[in-house]
Write a protein that holds these residues in place. Structure first.
Motif, PDB file in Angstrom:
ATOM      1  N   ARG A  53       0.804  -1.054  -0.039  1.00  0.00           N
ATOM      2  CA  ARG A  53       0.023  -0.081   0.162  1.00  0.00           C
ATOM      3  C   ARG A  53       0.916   1.195   0.013  1.00  0.00           C
ATOM      4  O   ARG A  53       2.112   1.253   0.438  1.00  0.00           O
ATOM      5  N   THR A  54       0.269   2.414  -0.614  1.00  0.00           N
ATOM      6  CA  THR A  54       1.062   3.472  -0.570  1.00  0.00           C
ATOM      7  C   THR A  54       0.420   4.819  -0.439  1.00  0.00           C
ATOM      8  O   THR A  54      -0.936   4.585  -0.491  1.00  0.00           O
ATOM      9  N   ILE A  55       1.030   5.858  -0.693  1.00  0.00           N
ATOM     10  CA  ILE A  55       0.385   7.133  -0.660  1.00  0.00           C
ATOM     11  C   ILE A  55       1.066   8.322  -1.556  1.00  0.00           C
ATOM     12  O   ILE A  55       2.082   7.908  -2.183  1.00  0.00           O
ATOM     13  N   ARG A  65       9.510  -5.736  -6.548  1.00  0.00           N
ATOM     14  CA  ARG A  65       8.856  -5.024  -7.895  1.00  0.00           C
ATOM     15  C   ARG A  65       7.199  -5.217  -7.290  1.00  0.00           C
ATOM     16  O   ARG A  65       6.738  -6.216  -6.768  1.00  0.00           O
ATOM     17  N   VAL A  66       6.322  -4.248  -7.379  1.00  0.00           N
ATOM     18  CA  VAL A  66       4.917  -4.245  -7.027  1.00  0.00           C
ATOM     19  C   VAL A  66       4.431  -5.110  -8.153  1.00  0.00           C
ATOM     20  O   VAL A  66       4.449  -4.499  -9.460  1.00  0.00           O
ATOM     21  N   ALA A  67       3.509  -5.997  -8.017  1.00  0.00           N
ATOM     22  CA  ALA A  67       2.739  -6.667  -8.994  1.00  0.00           C
ATOM     23  C   ALA A  67       1.786  -5.947  -9.453  1.00  0.00           C
ATOM     24  O   ALA A  67       1.054  -4.973  -8.753  1.00  0.00           O
ATOM     25  N   PRO A  68       1.516  -5.753 -10.686  1.00  0.00           N
ATOM     26  CA  PRO A  68       0.344  -5.150 -11.267  1.00  0.00           C
ATOM     27  C   PRO A  68      -1.217  -5.215 -10.714  1.00  0.00           C
ATOM     28  O   PRO A  68      -1.599  -4.285 -10.363  1.00  0.00           O
ATOM     29  N   MET A 125      -1.627  -2.632  -7.630  1.00  0.00           N
ATOM     30  CA  MET A 125      -1.777  -1.389  -7.717  1.00  0.00           C
ATOM     31  C   MET A 125      -2.924  -0.730  -6.976  1.00  0.00           C
ATOM     32  O   MET A 125      -2.834   0.402  -6.652  1.00  0.00           O
ATOM     33  N   LYS A 126      -3.997  -1.524  -7.147  1.00  0.00           N
ATOM     34  CA  LYS A 126      -5.070  -1.062  -6.494  1.00  0.00           C
ATOM     35  C   LYS A 126      -5.215  -0.941  -4.797  1.00  0.00           C
ATOM     36  O   LYS A 126      -5.871  -0.222  -4.076  1.00  0.00           O
ATOM     37  N   PHE A 172      -4.589   5.989   0.493  1.00  0.00           N
ATOM     38  CA  PHE A 172      -3.778   6.014  -0.819  1.00  0.00           C
ATOM     39  C   PHE A 172      -3.582   4.752  -1.203  1.00  0.00           C
ATOM     40  O   PHE A 172      -3.091   3.706  -0.567  1.00  0.00           O
ATOM     41  N   SER A 173      -3.454   4.517  -2.594  1.00  0.00           N
ATOM     42  CA  SER A 173      -3.016   3.322  -3.339  1.00  0.00           C
ATOM     43  C   SER A 173      -1.779   3.504  -3.930  1.00  0.00           C
ATOM     44  O   SER A 173      -1.227   4.542  -4.263  1.00  0.00           O
ATOM     45  N   ASN A 174      -1.291   2.544  -4.393  1.00  0.00           N
ATOM     46  CA  ASN A 174       0.156   2.256  -5.148  1.00  0.00           C
ATOM     47  C   ASN A 174      -0.310   3.140  -6.605  1.00  0.00           C
ATOM     48  O   ASN A 174       0.686   3.779  -7.032  1.00  0.00           O
TER      49      ASN A 174
END
Length: 258
Positions: free
Chosen positions: A6-8, A117-120, A123-124, A132-134
């Protein structure tokens, strides 16, 4: 092994300069040509991201629907289409995420001691329980993904209705963006899924003049209108054009620059 992360993030800045020195007997100035939705969206991109590089620091606070709160220290650095986010306090201290583009995102987790690596399909997903999402962090230019139609305007705002460009991969079916007419700052964005449901909002507020002669919001709020879950970023420091090199946005820097 795909990492579910997860991200922002995401942040912006603007510069508005107006000079008037017309002689008293000059003919009245003709009004500016009316802008269409895509032109307004492009101007918004230029105002918010039109610097050599951007840095900001401030805590992220996650508020659950029941009112419980958690805060984390955070720094964000951006250059062109690249972003690097680091968490400096709390249970996520040491975690960092690097977005080279929408399709090239890496996460550093202290427990693994290396980046992955973040998998496709991730991303959500959200980060650290935030809103916040990737995809939010990896998407820098709105015009890369969205086409805008000007629905209406008033004395202060343009109201845009945005749909994904043909072939663009978007996490939402549509957006409604409010853009300030004088500054072209993004003031509010509302997100809708493929069933037309209202699923997320983003509000930028408490604008102030920062050192360097530009004006930008100091408070970001993003949340779920259905659950009351929301996330705030309170910006304490904002810098632009520090001369950052591209190598700052590398996997090596992601892993060892903490």
């Amino acid at each position: 092994m795909a990492v579910h992360v997860r991200t922002i993030v995401l942040i912006f800045a603007s510069l508005l300069l107006f000079v008037s020195a017309a002689p008293a007997q000059d003919a009245p100035k003709a009004p500016d040509a009316k802008l269409d939705g895509n032109q307004i969206l492009k101007k918004m991109d230029e105002v918010q991201n039109g610097y050599d590089d951007i840095y900001y620091e401030g805590p992220m606070t996650v508020v659950k629907g029941n009112g419980d709160k958690k805060s984390y220290g955070m720094t964000t650095t951006q250059k062109g289409g690249m972003r690097l986010v680091r968490f400096t306090t709390g249970e996520v201290k040491g975690m960092a995420i690097l977005a080279k583009s929408r399709n090239k995102v890496w996460i550093y987790m202290p427990g693994y001691k290396k980046s992955r690596r973040v998998a496709p399909h991730a991303m959500k997903q959200s980060f650290g329980g935030s809103d916040f999402s990737n995809d939010d962090i990896s998407s820098v230019a709105w015009t890369d993904i969205w086409e805008a139609t000007l629905e209406k305007e008033d004395d202060k705002l343009y109201y845009l209705n945005c749909k994904p460009k043909p072939g663009a991969e978007a996490s939402y079916a549509s957006l409604k963006i409010q853009v300030a007419k004088k500054s072209f700052l993004q003031m509010r964005t509302d997100y809708y899924d493929d069933k037309g449901r209202y699923v997320k909002y983003w509000i930028n507020s408490e604008h102030k003049d920062w050192p360097g002669g530009f004006n930008a919001a100091s408070l970001l709020e993003i949340g779920d209108p259905n659950t009351g879950h929301k996330t705030f970023i309170k910006i304490n420091e904002f810098k632009i054009n520090q001369g950052l090199k591209d190598r700052y946005f590398s996997r090596k820097q992601l892993e060892w620059g903490r």
